[in-house]
Write a protein that holds these residues in place. Structure first.
Motif, PDB file in Angstrom:
ATOM      1  N   UNK A  82      69.614  21.839  45.855  1.00 46.59           N
ATOM      2  CA  UNK A  82      69.776  22.217  44.436  1.00 46.59           C
ATOM      3  C   UNK A  82      69.560  20.998  43.524  1.00 46.59           C
ATOM      4  N   UNK A  83      68.307  20.761  43.138  1.00 44.17           N
ATOM      5  CA  UNK A  83      67.961  19.578  42.344  1.00 44.17           C
ATOM      6  C   UNK A  83      67.406  19.908  40.964  1.00 44.17           C
ATOM      7  N   UNK A 103      64.201  24.257  44.715  1.00 48.27           N
ATOM      8  CA  UNK A 103      62.797  24.473  44.363  1.00 48.27           C
ATOM      9  C   UNK A 103      62.258  25.806  44.876  1.00 48.27           C
ATOM     10  N   UNK A 104      62.730  26.264  46.027  1.00 51.40           N
ATOM     11  CA  UNK A 104      62.235  27.522  46.577  1.00 51.40           C
ATOM     12  C   UNK A 104      62.700  28.742  45.777  1.00 51.40           C
ATOM     13  N   UNK A 105      63.668  28.563  44.882  1.00 46.41           N
ATOM     14  CA  UNK A 105      64.137  29.661  44.030  1.00 46.41           C
ATOM     15  C   UNK A 105      63.621  29.542  42.604  1.00 46.41           C
ATOM     16  N   UNK A 106      62.784  28.544  42.350  1.00 44.68           N
ATOM     17  CA  UNK A 106      62.291  28.297  40.995  1.00 44.68           C
ATOM     18  C   UNK A 106      60.871  28.832  40.833  1.00 44.68           C
ATOM     19  N   UNK A 133      54.892  21.497  45.053  1.00 45.05           N
ATOM     20  CA  UNK A 133      54.787  20.906  46.400  1.00 45.05           C
ATOM     21  C   UNK A 133      56.087  21.139  47.184  1.00 45.05           C
ATOM     22  N   UNK A 134      57.204  21.206  46.467  1.00 49.65           N
ATOM     23  CA  UNK A 134      58.515  21.418  47.098  1.00 49.65           C
ATOM     24  C   UNK A 134      58.842  22.892  47.318  1.00 49.65           C
ATOM     25  N   UNK A 135      57.959  23.791  46.923  1.00 52.63           N
ATOM     26  CA  UNK A 135      58.186  25.202  47.209  1.00 52.63           C
ATOM     27  C   UNK A 135      58.362  26.115  46.014  1.00 52.63           C
ATOM     28  N   UNK A 136      58.313  25.580  44.795  1.00 47.04           N
ATOM     29  CA  UNK A 136      58.386  26.457  43.610  1.00 47.04           C
ATOM     30  C   UNK A 136      57.110  27.297  43.547  1.00 47.04           C
ATOM     31  N   UNK A 137      57.229  28.463  42.928  1.00 44.49           N
ATOM     32  CA  UNK A 137      56.089  29.383  42.859  1.00 44.49           C
ATOM     33  C   UNK A 137      55.734  29.688  41.406  1.00 44.49           C
TER      34      UNK A 137
END
Length: 189
Positions: A82-83, A103-106, A133-137
């Motif tokens: 959570x960053x 990042x994966x939830x952003x 790059x960290x997984x944001x979509x």
């Protein structure tokens, strides 16, 4: 010690010591590196995420300038962490509160349809490249929208502010039923 300071001023945002500007010409002689090791930068980001939008732009922008150095090991640490600071509306007198998401939830940018439902953020092109790059979509998948519709239908309806928008959302899910049918548990719900 020379190994404890660096020449890139931007690294100071993570709390690293920067060599005096007038000594930069001699940095190589003493073994002063331009940037700290990426693993240490990631550790500092995880220990102390940005406190507001402005600092997030700077911190994530610094990481974007070093995006080629992000290996899979560092990305594995960043994706679930959570960053990302996200303001939340609060009923308290103080106004907005701050929470952190992974990042994966952003989702990057903005969306008139999904903006009230999912966490969309925009920290500028460079910082967004790092988050991507960290997984944001760019936008939620139909599966993610369907999961939200199953788990929180009342919140979804209130966020969309009208039954017409809600029905349009349900129609778009119906059009994607062949895709959603693959997830048996989601389809059952």
């Amino acid at each position: 010690r020379p190994t404890e300071c660096f020449t890139n001023d931007r690294a100071s945002i993570l709390g690293f010591t920067i060599l005096r500007q007038d000594l930069h010409d001699h940095a190589n002689k003493f073994g002063v590196a331009r940037d700290p090791p990426m693993a240490e930068c990631v550790t500092r980001l995880l220990d102390k995420p940005p406190q507001d939008h402005r600092s997030a732009v700077v911190v994530f922008g610094y990481f974007a300038s070093r995006i080629s150095e992000l290996d899979e090991r560092n990305l594995t640490r960043l994706r679930p962490a959570p960053i990302i600071p996200v303001p939340r509306s609060s009923t308290k007198e103080k106004g907005d509160s701050l929470s952190y998401i992974q990042p994966t939830r952003a989702y990057l940018g903005s969306s008139t349809t999904y903006g009230p439902i999912f966490d969309f953020v925009d920290f500028g092109q460079d910082a967004n490249a790092f988050l991507f790059k960290c997984g944001a979509k760019s936008e939620p998948t139909k599966k993610e929208v369907a999961e939200m519709a199953c788990s929180e239908p009342a919140r979804l309806l209130s966020a969309l502010e009208s039954s017409e928008k809600y029905l349009n959302l349900l129609k778009s899910l119906a059009e994607a039923s062949h895709e959603l049918h693959r997830d048996k548990e989601l389809w059952r719900r």
